[in-house]
Design an enzyme around this catalytic site. Structure first.
Site, PDB file in Angstrom:
ATOM      1  CB  SER A 100      -9.545   0.093   1.001  1.00 12.54           C
ATOM      2  OG  SER A 100      -8.740   0.585  -0.995  1.00 12.54           O
TER       3      SER A 100
ATOM      4  CG  HIS B 119      -5.555   3.874   1.312  1.00 15.95           C
ATOM      5  ND1 HIS B 119      -5.207   2.703   1.320  1.00 15.95           N
ATOM      6  CD2 HIS B 119      -6.621   3.724   0.941  1.00 15.95           C
ATOM      7  CE1 HIS B 119      -5.762   1.399   0.505  1.00 15.95           C
ATOM      8  NE2 HIS B 119      -7.505   3.110   0.195  1.00 15.95           N
TER       9      HIS B 119
ATOM     10  CG  ASP C 122      -2.348   0.673   0.653  1.00 13.76           C
ATOM     11  OD1 ASP C 122      -1.996   2.322   1.095  1.00 13.76           O
ATOM     12  OD2 ASP C 122      -2.678   0.115   1.432  1.00 13.76           O
TER      13      ASP C 122
END
Length: 398
Positions: free
Chosen positions: A270, A95, A60
């Protein structure tokens, strides 16, 4: 907000598939996340294991190791966007940090808990949220050597550095030979791969065609593709629907940690992917030698809210149930890939075919061959004798 806009159409461009939807107060995060843990039945699974000792690779944006609920749990890998491995890591991103907290949040100081709070995180950067278009690669034309990609480097790095689970809350529309080969490599090492199916379920194309574009790596064989559901267990309207979806998990209004110690709600497949990766980490902690295909079977065969037909392309086999999957995994440890077959069994009702003739020389043919050789030698000897006597009778012979 949703992270559908970042699933880029440019081939070879990995993109995150979930965004922060709004801030959440730290003082009530446990209460706000209660429904998420209940939805995946995490607390029941914690009676067996909390994921201690398992390394989960978060492929990520870089995870912030200073986030309170992730303190002393994160190892940072080199930035995989470069093949040199010597440029350091990119700036930490909300994120990646959010995904890591959903997997392994420790609950430190009353903070949020991940599905596998005892697990550790190996943060492998492949995307920078500040520069998502960095180092794009062209689609592989299938000629020559595979085009190296950040994702392929990340998967091999994870498999070679102790990861038992790889969580990938990202995707791209194109396939790459290097990525397929890296997926196969990780699976061969016993690593379980979990990936987001994407957030294209409410696009114009999906509405007209009744299905969404496939996203990779979720679409590769052997990868557990995860879709998003809401608080009521219904498929999220934005979650991609296609046959890469194996299971669902909460992906609407899911609280997660962000750099600096705050919290925000996540929306997208996600978050669902990170929650399933946490459930897989619990299984690998308890049954470290269970193969990826059997882990997938444990996850899919015990999912809650199974569709009427048993499967559909929106939620797969249902919403993941960590406790039930853990129990099924224990049953599957005794699974044998092959079963002994009785020697007197055969297909059909007729008599058993005779056993094949053992290899080797035929005795009758050997006798015939030997007799022929003997006769030939006898004839040759007789001819020599006759010729010798004739030569003795001829005049002038000595």
């Amino acid at each position: 907000m949703r992270a559908c806009s970042r699933l880029l159409a440019a081939a070879g461009a990995l993109a995150l598939v979930g965004l922060l939807a709004g801030p959440v107060g730290a003082d009530d995060v446990r209460a706000r996340q209660r429904w998420v843990l209940d939805a995946v039945n995490a607390e029941q699974a914690w009676k067996v294991t909390r994921g201690d000792g398992v390394i989960v690779a978060v492929v990520d944006s870089p995870v912030d190791p200073k986030t309170p609920v992730l303190k002393d749990k994160v190892t940072l890998a080199p930035d995989m966007r470069s093949s040199l491995f010597d440029e350091g890591t990119a700036a930490v991103g909300p994120h990646g940090t959010a995904m890591a907290s959903l997997i392994a949040g420790s609950g430190r100081g009353g903070g949020m808990l991940g599905v596998a709070p005892g697990a550790r995180i190996l943060s492998i950067p492949v995307i920078s949220e500040d520069d998502p278009d960095y180092d794009l690669i062209e689609p592989d034309d299938g000629l020559g050597l595979p085009v190296e990609s950040p994702l392929a480097r990340a998967l091999r790095y994870a498999a070679d550095h102790g990861a038992k689970v790889i969580s990938m809350s990202l995707g791209e529309y194109a396939t790459q030979r290097a990525d397929r080969q890296a997926v196969a490599y990780a699976l061969s090492r016993g690593v379980v791969l979990v990936a987001a199916v994407g957030n294209d379920g409410d696009t114009e194309y999906a509405r007209k065609q009744g299905t969404s574009f496939w996203s990779f790596p979720a679409g590769y064989p052997g990868v557990i593709g995860v879709g998003a559901v809401d608080k009521g267990g219904r498929p999220a309207t934005f979650s991609s629907d296609n046959l890469s979806v194996l299971v669902g998990a909460p992906g609407v209004g899911v609280p997660a940690a962000i750099p600096g110690g705050g919290y925000a709600d996540m929306e997208g497949s996600s978050a669902a992917t990170a929650l399933v990766a946490g459930a897989v980490a619990l299984i690998k902690a308890r049954y470290p030698n269970l193969t990826p295909d059997l882990v997938s079977r444990a996850i899919t065969s015990t999912a809650r809210g199974r569709p009427t037909a048993g499967y559909d392309d929106k939620v797969g086999f249902g919403v993941v149930d960590a406790a039930a999957a853990l129990t099924r995994a224990g049953e599957l440890t005794s699974y044998s890939a092959s079963l002994p077959v009785r020697g007197d069994l055969h297909f059909g009702n007729g008599t058993t075919a005779p056993a094949p003739t053992p290899p080797g020389p035929d005795a009758v043919r050997l006798w015939v061959y030997g007799a022929g050789v003997l006769l030939g030698l006898t004839g040759f000897g007789a001819a020599v004798v006759v010729l010798t006597r004739r030569s003795e009778r001829m005049p002038g012979s000595s």
